[in-house]
Design a protein around this motif. Structure first.
Motif, mmCIF file in Angstrom:
data_model
loop_
_atom_site.group_PDB
_atom_site.id
_atom_site.type_symbol
_atom_site.label_atom_id
_atom_site.label_comp_id
_atom_site.label_asym_id
_atom_site.label_seq_id
_atom_site.Cartn_x
_atom_site.Cartn_y
_atom_site.Cartn_z
ATOM 1 N N LYS A 121 0.838 -1.192 0.000
ATOM 2 C CA LYS A 121 0.000 0.000 0.000
ATOM 3 C C LYS A 121 0.882 1.254 0.000
ATOM 4 N N PRO A 122 0.486 2.308 -0.726
ATOM 5 C CA PRO A 122 1.243 3.566 -0.671
ATOM 6 C C PRO A 122 1.344 4.067 0.763
ATOM 7 N N SER A 123 2.526 4.544 1.118
ATOM 8 C CA SER A 123 2.780 5.007 2.480
ATOM 9 C C SER A 123 2.998 6.513 2.494
ATOM 10 N N LEU A 124 2.292 7.192 3.379
ATOM 11 C CA LEU A 124 2.464 8.631 3.580
ATOM 12 C C LEU A 124 3.010 8.879 4.981
ATOM 13 N N PRO A 125 3.762 9.959 5.177
ATOM 14 C CA PRO A 125 4.251 10.286 6.520
ATOM 15 C C PRO A 125 3.095 10.517 7.486
ATOM 16 N N THR A 126 3.346 10.285 8.757
ATOM 17 C CA THR A 126 2.308 10.460 9.773
ATOM 18 C C THR A 126 1.766 11.882 9.785
ATOM 19 N N TRP A 127 2.653 12.858 9.614
ATOM 20 C CA TRP A 127 2.214 14.258 9.674
ATOM 21 C C TRP A 127 1.299 14.630 8.501
ATOM 22 N N ALA A 128 1.277 13.799 7.463
ATOM 23 C CA ALA A 128 0.472 14.111 6.279
ATOM 24 C C ALA A 128 -0.946 13.562 6.356
ATOM 25 N N GLU A 129 -1.243 12.790 7.384
ATOM 26 C CA GLU A 129 -2.524 12.088 7.432
ATOM 27 C C GLU A 129 -3.728 13.020 7.458
ATOM 28 N N ALA A 183 4.295 13.051 -2.619
ATOM 29 C CA ALA A 183 5.077 12.224 -1.711
ATOM 30 C C ALA A 183 5.579 10.957 -2.400
ATOM 31 N N ALA A 184 6.881 10.902 -2.628
ATOM 32 C CA ALA A 184 7.507 9.686 -3.145
ATOM 33 C C ALA A 184 8.109 8.960 -1.950
ATOM 34 N N THR A 185 7.234 8.511 -1.069
ATOM 35 C CA THR A 185 7.634 8.029 0.255
ATOM 36 C C THR A 185 7.447 6.530 0.430
ATOM 37 N N GLY A 186 7.399 5.799 -0.657
ATOM 38 C CA GLY A 186 7.443 4.351 -0.577
ATOM 39 C C GLY A 186 6.116 3.679 -0.283
ATOM 40 N N TYR A 187 6.216 2.397 0.081
ATOM 41 C CA TYR A 187 5.050 1.541 0.275
ATOM 42 C C TYR A 187 5.223 0.746 1.566
ATOM 43 N N ARG A 188 4.128 0.247 2.106
ATOM 44 C CA ARG A 188 4.164 -0.560 3.323
ATOM 45 C C ARG A 188 3.378 -1.849 3.102
ATOM 46 N N PHE A 189 3.810 -2.900 3.799
ATOM 47 C CA PHE A 189 3.075 -4.155 3.733
ATOM 48 C C PHE A 189 1.864 -4.085 4.645
ATOM 49 N N GLU A 190 0.756 -4.587 4.138
ATOM 50 C CA GLU A 190 -0.476 -4.647 4.927
ATOM 51 C C GLU A 190 -1.111 -6.009 4.691
ATOM 52 N N GLY A 234 7.113 -6.004 12.560
ATOM 53 C CA GLY A 234 5.696 -6.253 12.330
ATOM 54 C C GLY A 234 5.397 -6.888 10.993
ATOM 55 N N GLU A 235 6.414 -7.384 10.309
ATOM 56 C CA GLU A 235 6.231 -8.032 9.014
ATOM 57 C C GLU A 235 6.133 -9.543 9.199
ATOM 58 N N PHE A 264 2.239 -18.891 0.211
ATOM 59 C CA PHE A 264 3.392 -18.134 -0.262
ATOM 60 C C PHE A 264 3.022 -16.654 -0.292
ATOM 61 N N VAL A 265 3.888 -15.825 0.244
ATOM 62 C CA VAL A 265 3.627 -14.384 0.276
ATOM 63 C C VAL A 265 4.729 -13.690 -0.507
ATOM 64 N N LEU A 266 4.346 -12.927 -1.514
ATOM 65 C CA LEU A 266 5.283 -12.266 -2.414
ATOM 66 C C LEU A 266 5.358 -10.775 -2.104
ATOM 67 N N ASN A 267 6.542 -10.214 -2.275
ATOM 68 C CA ASN A 267 6.778 -8.789 -2.038
ATOM 69 C C ASN A 267 6.578 -8.424 -0.570
ATOM 70 N N ALA A 268 6.976 -9.313 0.315
ATOM 71 C CA ALA A 268 6.910 -9.025 1.751
ATOM 72 C C ALA A 268 8.177 -9.505 2.449
ATOM 73 N N GLY A 269 9.227 -9.808 1.679
ATOM 74 C CA GLY A 269 10.392 -10.454 2.257
ATOM 75 C C GLY A 269 11.678 -9.664 2.179
ATOM 76 N N ARG A 270 11.582 -8.337 2.140
ATOM 77 C CA ARG A 270 12.809 -7.530 2.085
ATOM 78 C C ARG A 270 13.741 -7.829 3.262
ATOM 79 N N HIS A 271 13.147 -8.027 4.436
ATOM 80 C CA HIS A 271 13.969 -8.256 5.623
ATOM 81 C C HIS A 271 14.135 -9.738 5.951
ATOM 82 N N SER A 272 13.593 -10.618 5.112
ATOM 83 C CA SER A 272 13.823 -12.049 5.295
ATOM 84 C C SER A 272 14.700 -12.618 4.190
ATOM 85 N N HIS A 273 14.584 -12.052 2.977
ATOM 86 C CA HIS A 273 15.328 -12.568 1.831
ATOM 87 C C HIS A 273 16.263 -11.547 1.186
ATOM 88 N N GLY A 274 16.164 -10.280 1.570
ATOM 89 C CA GLY A 274 17.086 -9.286 1.046
ATOM 90 C C GLY A 274 16.447 -8.288 0.111
#
Length: 439
Positions: free
Chosen positions: A151-159, A328-335, A353-354, A374-384
């Motif tokens: 999901k697109p991620s926005l900074p907390t202050w932008a909510e 905001a080019a502030t990335g994405y978050r897993f949900e 929390g992933e 199988f979960v895809l695009n959620a393994g940056r911190h498990s697979h690199g």
């Protein structure tokens, strides 16, 4: 209920589940069906800005890395569309993103295992399988591949800012044409931020572009040969065997290997800025401000404008600036997808929390081992850092297919690596056999 049990059901049809579907197309004995709520395939349509390029080789497509004779390769696409020779003659440093999106769409339109306009709404456990509610129809499968994306991620202050005053870069292609704001801030120092700045400089309605990044400078993608070893199966295999704290440390240190700005984009932007100053005789406001090493700590609406407060990491000062619009080019978050949320307490999570993923990309949960999720695009911190990218999509799909079959349909044995990542003294870090989950 479906009249037969699928070997694999897929929820979401992005490039990664599309890769699995393309690989399975060569194995008729495997029964698979993939579902997506959208009416047709689309890949980041909001990011298809003019001139945007891929940052990976066209050989890193859906299948070529493990199945080069597949009819679903990028080269097969070029031949099918009579563009093979012209593509070679164009000598692209990188494939235009629009062409790669067209390639993905071509594959999606021709694979019979894809069903669009179908939403997976619920998952339950039944005897020896998983039961999916797909718009009221019960689809039973032994295994599930989740590829619904982030999901697109926005900074907390932008909510609390109104949507008319801020949007995420994932909407850029749809929103930029209607921009009337005079002063626009782009927040984010990666490739997407750079492409947005380039596009905004073309808008006559925009008088001033402010480019803000937390990074110390507008830094290039590190795509040199030894850094690219991070995007190989051998490295990913070693990475998964590390402790969680080491994996998190390494991914943070490797930011520019995966999220830097391509050299061609940086050069293009710098030349544009040089030419703008040349046109103005080297004096006066050239319509752009570059502010790296700034961390935006607050964004407050002041009538029709937004006041941004930033901490300057270079001299530790505090700055404020007023703008009319933020991109905001502030990335994405897993949900966790909605249909998995009732099972959230059965899933293992890391300290971020992933979800924890086994080596074969299956979810670590307390469900039956024979029913893999199988979960895809959620393994940056498990697979690199390669896991969220196209670089190893074909290899990951082959690992998953081997895990489904219980044997090595795809040959994933590797040559001795050029770089030895693991220690050569004492006990080596245990690594599971490719295509099977770690114990």
């Amino acid at each position: 209920m479906t009249s037969h049990v699928l070997d694999l059901a897929g929820a979401g049809i992005g490039p990664f589940n599309l890769s699995i579907a393309a690989q399975l197309d060569s194995i008729p004995a495997v029964k698979a069906q993939f579902f997506d709520s959208r009416p047709a395939f689309s890949w980041h349509p909001g990011m298809m800005l003019p001139g945007a390029e891929m940052q990976t080789s066209f050989l890193k497509d859906l299948v070529t890395g493990t199945n080069p004779t597949s009819p679903w390769s990028f080269l097969a696409y070029l031949v099918r569309h009579k563009r093979f020779y012209q593509f070679l003659n164009a000598e692209y440093e990188a494939v235009p993103r629009q062409e790669f999106a067209d390639y993905l769409g071509w594959v999606a339109r021709n694979l019979p295992s894809l069903s669009f306009g179908k939403t997976v709404r619920r998952m339950d456990k039944v005897d020896g399988a998983l039961a999916l509610d797909v718009d009221g129809e019960c689809v039973v499968a032994r295994n599930l591949a989740v590829g619904v994306g982030k999901k697109p991620s926005l900074p907390t202050w932008a909510e609390d800012l109104p949507k008319s005053m801020i949007f995420h870069n994932s909407e850029a292609a749809h929103r930029l044409g209607g921009v009337k704001a005079r002063r626009v801030a782009v927040i984010g120092g990666g490739q997407s931020g750079a492409e947005l700045v380039d596009a905004l400089l073309d808008l006559k309605s925009v008088d001033s572009v402010l480019w803000i990044s937390r990074r110390p400078n507008f830094e290039p993608l590190d795509a040199t040969p030894f850094t690219n070893e991070l995007f190989t199966p051998g490295y990913m295999d070693c990475f998964h065997g590390l402790t969680e704290d080491l994996r998190i440390t390494h991914t943070r240190r490797q930011l520019l290997a995966s999220d830097g700005i391509s050299a061609s984009t940086l050069k293009k932007l710098y030349r544009r800025l040089y030419e703008r100053r040349l046109e103005r005789g080297g004096a006066g406001d050239d319509g752009i401000q570059l502010r790296p090493f700034r961390d935006v700590t607050a964004g407050r609406r002041q009538g029709q404008t937004i006041e941004l407060t930033m901490r300057n990491g270079f001299d530790e000062s505090i700055e404020t600036v007023e703008v009319d619009l933020i991109v905001a080019a502030t990335g994405y978050r897993f949900e966790l997808p909605t249909f998995l949320q009732p099972h959230a307490q059965r899933i293992d999570y890391n300290t971020l929390g992933e979800p924890v993923l086994n080596q074969d990309f299956s979810l670590a949960w307390d469900g039956p081992a024979e029913n893999k999720i199988f979960v895809l695009n959620a393994g940056r911190h498990s697979h690199g850092i390669a896991e969220p990218q196209m670089s190893l999509a074909a290899w990951r799909s082959a690992v998953i297919v081997n895990a489904l079959l219980g044997h090595d349909h795809f040959d994933l044995q590797l040559l001795e690596p050029l770089v030895h990542w693991q220690g050569q003294h004492g006990d080596p870090v245990p690594a599971a056999r490719l295509g099977q989950a770690a114990e």
